[in-house]
Design a protein around this motif. Sequence first.
Motif, short mmCIF file in Angstrom:
data_model
loop_
_atom_site.label_atom_id
_atom_site.label_comp_id
_atom_site.label_asym_id
_atom_site.label_seq_id
_atom_site.Cartn_x
_atom_site.Cartn_y
_atom_site.Cartn_z
N VAL A 139 0.83 -1.21 0.00
CA VAL A 139 0.00 0.00 0.00
C VAL A 139 0.86 1.25 0.00
N LEU A 140 1.91 1.30 0.82
CA LEU A 140 2.76 2.48 0.88
C LEU A 140 3.51 2.71 -0.43
N GLN A 141 3.82 1.65 -1.14
CA GLN A 141 4.54 1.80 -2.41
C GLN A 141 3.61 2.17 -3.56
N SER A 142 2.38 1.66 -3.55
CA SER A 142 1.51 1.78 -4.72
C SER A 142 0.22 2.54 -4.44
N MET A 143 0.12 3.24 -3.34
CA MET A 143 -1.11 3.91 -2.93
C MET A 143 -1.58 4.92 -3.97
N THR A 144 -2.90 4.99 -4.14
CA THR A 144 -3.51 5.94 -5.06
C THR A 144 -4.50 6.85 -4.34
N LEU A 145 -4.59 6.73 -3.02
CA LEU A 145 -5.48 7.54 -2.19
C LEU A 145 -4.84 7.71 -0.83
N PRO A 146 -5.22 8.72 -0.07
CA PRO A 146 -4.66 8.89 1.28
C PRO A 146 -4.93 7.66 2.14
N VAL A 147 -3.96 7.32 2.97
CA VAL A 147 -4.07 6.14 3.82
C VAL A 147 -3.81 6.54 5.26
N LEU A 148 -4.78 6.28 6.14
CA LEU A 148 -4.58 6.48 7.57
C LEU A 148 -4.14 5.16 8.17
N MET A 149 -2.99 5.18 8.82
CA MET A 149 -2.39 3.98 9.39
C MET A 149 -2.12 4.14 10.88
N ALA A 150 -2.21 3.04 11.61
CA ALA A 150 -1.80 3.01 13.01
C ALA A 150 -1.13 1.68 13.27
N HIS A 151 -0.18 1.71 14.19
CA HIS A 151 0.58 0.50 14.51
C HIS A 151 0.24 0.03 15.92
#
Length: 279
Positions: A267-279
């Motif tokens: 997802v981080l390499q090929s994302m096409t929209l904003p991504v909200l992430m949490a670890h």
Amino acid sequence: MGFKTVVVHVNSSADTERRVRLASQIVRMSTGRLVGAAMSGISRFLYADHATAMGISLAAQCIDEAREAARDSLRRFESQCAMLDLPSFESRLLDDQAADGLVLQSRYGDLVILGQVNPDDPISPMEEETPEYVAMNSARPVLVVPYAGHFEAPFQRVLVAWDGSMEATRAITAAIPLMEQAGKVTLAMFNAGREPEAHGSEPGADMALYLARHGIKVEVSSQVTAIDVGSALLSFASDIDADLLVMGCYGHSRMREIMLGGASRTVLQSMTLPVLMAH
């Protein structure tokens, strides 16, 4: 509930203006404060092998230039905030590497906004952000903005990746202020039948009920895929015209070596929209 303090990474990248614009829209949703954080990169510079061979005066000159470049970025940030008529914002200059500085600032905000790595953007290595490192070490959720595309908040069509994990739970909880103002929220599970212990007898039902109590109406979608989940997520996001993806970030870090899970890395390499992430 909302984002009262949003930290946005500010540097000389051509993508900064779009990041700041999206960040300002999110801040307005919660009448919060936008913090522009620029890092000089000095800590990385000082410990680079070539720096030890320099004379003290030359090193000092380079340090001054690095700080001035960060100040220039912050001046542009302040000018843009003024043009956007943003009522509450501030600038912070840190003598640190970009990723480490953002991790530190995450402790004093509700959300960190940074950009996807753009291989064609000729910014200084000292200014480069590392979404993987920040996502894995941040005290708060991160919103990663693609280097290509136009994005607006409030988001209207939110795709939530749900696998029953703690990471996904944290991401969903963090995204509630954004989902509350969305027109449509889709809770997607991939190959849920392979992990019944994580989903229960009705996959997605418990999380949908949890979100319903926050006034968020959710459409549950169970997907079966033979490809990697990261690619399946991005494909499904395109199919439903999603403008925000919410997901857990998986992996581990030792020092600055990041070992991301397959879906997070894809997802981080090929994302096409904003991504909200949490670890």
